[in-house]
Design a protein around this motif. Structure first.
Motif, PDB file in Angstrom:
ATOM      1  N   UNK A   1      52.606  -4.981 -11.428  1.00 24.24           N
ATOM      2  CA  UNK A   1      52.939  -3.559 -11.227  1.00 24.24           C
ATOM      3  C   UNK A   1      51.750  -2.656 -11.519  1.00 24.24           C
ATOM      4  N   UNK A   2      50.840  -3.133 -12.349  1.00 20.72           N
ATOM      5  CA  UNK A   2      49.652  -2.324 -12.678  1.00 20.72           C
ATOM      6  C   UNK A   2      48.404  -2.800 -11.950  1.00 20.72           C
ATOM      7  N   UNK A   3      48.621  -3.634 -10.915  1.00 18.06           N
ATOM      8  CA  UNK A   3      47.522  -4.180 -10.126  1.00 18.06           C
ATOM      9  C   UNK A   3      46.507  -4.955 -10.981  1.00 18.06           C
ATOM     10  N   UNK A   4      47.038  -5.717 -11.931  1.00 19.31           N
ATOM     11  CA  UNK A   4      46.157  -6.553 -12.765  1.00 19.31           C
ATOM     12  C   UNK A   4      46.545  -8.024 -12.539  1.00 19.31           C
ATOM     13  N   UNK A   5      45.527  -8.859 -12.350  1.00 16.47           N
ATOM     14  CA  UNK A   5      45.778 -10.297 -12.197  1.00 16.47           C
ATOM     15  C   UNK A   5      45.636 -10.976 -13.550  1.00 16.47           C
ATOM     16  N   UNK A   6      46.649 -11.766 -13.926  1.00 13.37           N
ATOM     17  CA  UNK A   6      46.555 -12.508 -15.189  1.00 13.37           C
ATOM     18  C   UNK A   6      46.152 -13.936 -14.878  1.00 13.37           C
ATOM     19  N   UNK A   7      45.073 -14.428 -15.536  1.00 14.48           N
ATOM     20  CA  UNK A   7      44.650 -15.806 -15.254  1.00 14.48           C
ATOM     21  C   UNK A   7      44.422 -16.573 -16.535  1.00 14.48           C
ATOM     22  N   UNK A   8      45.024 -17.749 -16.621  1.00 13.32           N
ATOM     23  CA  UNK A   8      44.743 -18.659 -17.730  1.00 13.32           C
ATOM     24  C   UNK A   8      43.608 -19.554 -17.214  1.00 13.32           C
ATOM     25  N   UNK A   9      42.384 -19.267 -17.661  1.00  9.62           N
ATOM     26  CA  UNK A   9      41.201 -19.936 -17.102  1.00  9.62           C
ATOM     27  C   UNK A   9      41.036 -21.344 -17.682  1.00  9.62           C
TER      28      UNK A   9
ATOM     29  N   UNK B   1      51.039 -11.206 -26.705  1.00 11.72           N
ATOM     30  CA  UNK B   1      51.698 -10.146 -25.925  1.00 11.72           C
ATOM     31  C   UNK B   1      50.954  -8.819 -26.126  1.00 11.72           C
ATOM     32  N   UNK B   2      50.697  -8.454 -27.399  1.00 16.14           N
ATOM     33  CA  UNK B   2      50.032  -7.174 -27.661  1.00 16.14           C
ATOM     34  C   UNK B   2      48.664  -7.101 -26.989  1.00 16.14           C
ATOM     35  N   UNK B   3      47.886  -8.185 -27.070  1.00 18.08           N
ATOM     36  CA  UNK B   3      46.541  -8.152 -26.478  1.00 18.08           C
ATOM     37  C   UNK B   3      46.610  -8.096 -24.956  1.00 18.08           C
ATOM     38  N   UNK B   4      47.515  -8.892 -24.380  1.00 20.64           N
ATOM     39  CA  UNK B   4      47.591  -8.904 -22.903  1.00 20.64           C
ATOM     40  C   UNK B   4      48.162  -7.575 -22.376  1.00 20.64           C
ATOM     41  N   UNK B   5      49.185  -7.044 -23.076  1.00 23.94           N
ATOM     42  CA  UNK B   5      49.734  -5.749 -22.645  1.00 23.94           C
ATOM     43  C   UNK B   5      48.643  -4.669 -22.726  1.00 23.94           C
ATOM     44  N   UNK B   6      47.846  -4.701 -23.793  1.00 18.59           N
ATOM     45  CA  UNK B   6      46.727  -3.740 -23.879  1.00 18.59           C
ATOM     46  C   UNK B   6      45.789  -3.896 -22.685  1.00 18.59           C
ATOM     47  N   UNK B   7      45.464  -5.162 -22.351  1.00 16.39           N
ATOM     48  CA  UNK B   7      44.516  -5.386 -21.246  1.00 16.39           C
ATOM     49  C   UNK B   7      45.094  -4.872 -19.924  1.00 16.39           C
ATOM     50  N   UNK B   8      46.423  -4.882 -19.850  1.00 14.94           N
ATOM     51  CA  UNK B   8      47.055  -4.343 -18.629  1.00 14.94           C
ATOM     52  C   UNK B   8      47.046  -2.808 -18.672  1.00 14.94           C
ATOM     53  N   UNK B   9      47.451  -2.261 -19.846  1.00 16.17           N
ATOM     54  CA  UNK B   9      47.550  -0.796 -19.980  1.00 16.17           C
ATOM     55  C   UNK B   9      46.205  -0.106 -19.841  1.00 16.17           C
ATOM     56  N   UNK B  10      45.177  -0.713 -20.432  1.00 18.64           N
ATOM     57  CA  UNK B  10      43.853  -0.090 -20.394  1.00 18.64           C
ATOM     58  C   UNK B  10      42.952  -0.799 -19.387  1.00 18.64           C
ATOM     59  N   UNK B  11      43.604  -1.473 -18.427  1.00 15.95           N
ATOM     60  CA  UNK B  11      42.873  -2.237 -17.421  1.00 15.95           C
ATOM     61  C   UNK B  11      42.327  -1.337 -16.329  1.00 15.95           C
ATOM     62  N   UNK B  12      41.623  -1.984 -15.398  1.00 18.56           N
ATOM     63  CA  UNK B  12      41.042  -1.256 -14.268  1.00 18.56           C
ATOM     64  C   UNK B  12      42.177  -0.751 -13.373  1.00 18.56           C
ATOM     65  N   UNK B  13      42.005   0.452 -12.854  1.00 21.43           N
ATOM     66  CA  UNK B  13      43.070   1.031 -12.014  1.00 21.43           C
ATOM     67  C   UNK B  13      43.368   0.143 -10.810  1.00 21.43           C
ATOM     68  N   UNK B  14      42.296  -0.381 -10.193  1.00 24.30           N
ATOM     69  CA  UNK B  14      42.484  -1.278  -9.043  1.00 24.30           C
ATOM     70  C   UNK B  14      41.761  -2.584  -9.311  1.00 24.30           C
ATOM     71  N   UNK B  15      42.353  -3.665  -8.771  1.00 23.91           N
ATOM     72  CA  UNK B  15      41.754  -4.997  -8.953  1.00 23.91           C
ATOM     73  C   UNK B  15      41.423  -5.330 -10.409  1.00 23.91           C
TER      74      UNK B  15
END
Ligand SMILES: Nc1ncnc2c1ncn2[C@@H]1O[C@H](COP(=O)(O)OP(=O)(O)OP(=O)(O)O)[C@@H](O)[C@H]1O
Ligand SMILES: [Mg+2]
Length: 342
Positions: free
Chosen positions: A211-219, A240-254
């Motif tokens: 929904x936030x245009x962020x790709x989650x990858x387990x590398x 959860x807290x770290x990944x949600x932060x990375x989504x919330x403060x992530x890049x607007x696109x891609x």
């Protein structure tokens, strides 16, 4: 005469005494018409005798006075005083200096706690004020006729409900922090497969990321289990807290969040890296403090309370491990923490 030592006092008084005595003997001798050579011995003998006498008397006097102070300090330090024990003046001085140091440290600690408490109460009331005033505003508008206006009635109720949700998450987070700080939450350490846990968390957050245009990858996802000794629900919350932060403060696109595991002898290093807004250097040292937020307006719209990272740090520290952050503005942030292998 201000800084006289017991020795100085005794020397001066003895000199005076010896001089008076010698003069007296000399006058008496002259008066009697004698001229006795013994008079030469009067001065040194009387000087030495009175010096010894005065020295002992002065020391005893000072000691008696100081002993009272010393006993008080001892009692304040909650040590039992042995009445029969004699103390040297040097010993008393060291004790008083120790006591002074102890007091200064204690006062410093209390001052720190006091300013922490003040800041905490200030932050808390500030954080609660916003949703409460929002709710009040929406409800008043509805009461003053908005209830019958189909353009706003449902949306205002929804907004009021969101503010209630925000207050609930704030209270729940604070509750978690105070429990973690007071040691009320016991870590339930068990052998857990970290690969499985990461996959579960990634799965649960995939929707929110999309929904936030962020790709989650387990590398480089390991094909075999990676066993760690952890409190599963605690580390689940950290991820959860770290990944949600990375989504919330992530890049607007891609946007992209990469989760990686690294083998480090006794530990496993977990990294959560994003290509988002990044964090300026001067914020990094305060990032894990409760209520600390960089972009307050953005965090507020995304429901941030500024408590997430503080909880993360507490949980990692309760595992006797550490968490670090590297970040470059406009490039991204990487949070990494260690976990003990099982
Ligand atoms: N991955 C990230 N990229 C950029 N900034 C971040 C990142 N993670 C955290 N921050 C910054 O650190 C602040 C504190 O984060 P924290 O998780 O403690 O609080 P929050 O996300 O605002 O609220 P909560 O986690 O309680 O919902 C955030 O407000 C944000 O400014
Ligand atoms: Mg957060």
């Amino acid at each position: 005469m201000k800084d006289l030592t017991p020795n100085g006092i005794a020397l001066r008084i003895s000199f005076l005494m010896a001089a008076v005595l010698t003069l007296l003997v000399f006058v008496l001798d002259t008066y009697n018409g004698n001229s006795n050579l013994l008079i030469l011995a009067v001065f040194p003998v009387s000087f030495i005798a009175s010096y010894i006498g005065f020295r002992i008397a002065v020391e005893r006097f000072i000691y008696k006075k100081i002993k009272v102070i010393y006993r008080t300090i001892h009692n304040l330090k909650l040590k039992k005083v042995d009445d029969s024990k004699e103390f040297s003046l040097a010993q008393i001085q060291t004790e008083v200096e120790d006591w002074d140091k102890l007091n200064k440290e204690e006062i410093g600690r209390l001052k720190g706690l006091e300013s922490y408490r003040r800041e905490y109460v200030g932050n808390l009331s500030h954080e609660l004020k916003t949703p409460i005033f929002n709710i009040q505003g929406y409800l008043l508008t509805l009461l003053e006729g908005g209830l019958h206006d189909p353009n706003i009635n449902v949306s205002y109720l929804e907004k009021a409900s969101n503010s209630v949700d925000r207050m609930i998450s704030l209270i729940e987070n604070l509750d978690d922090i105070s429990k973690l700080e007071s040691g009320m939450i016991e870590m339930d350490i068990k052998k857990v497969d970290l690969v499985k846990l990461v996959k579960e968390v990634v799965g649960a957050l995939e929707m929110q990321a999309q929904n936030n245009d962020v790709k989650l990858k387990f590398v480089d996802e390991p094909s075999k289990p990676v066993w760690v000794s952890i409190d599963e629900s605690g580390i689940n919350q950290v991820l959860v807290n770290l990944i949600v932060n990375s989504i919330k403060y992530g890049k607007e696109e891609n946007g992209e969040t990469l989760i990686k595991l690294f083998d480090m002898d006794e530990n496993v290093l977990v990294e959560v890296a994003d290509n988002g807004t990044g964090i300026a250097e001067h914020h990094l040292s305060r990032l894990f403090e409760r209520f600390y937020r960089i972009d307050k307006s953005r965090a507020r719209t995304s429901g941030g309370t500024g408590l997430g990272l503080s909880i993360v740090k507490h949980i990692i520290e309760a595992h006797n491990q550490t968490i670090n952050v590297r970040s470059t503005p406009e490039v991204g942030s990487t949070f990494s923490f260690t976990l003990k292998k099982a």
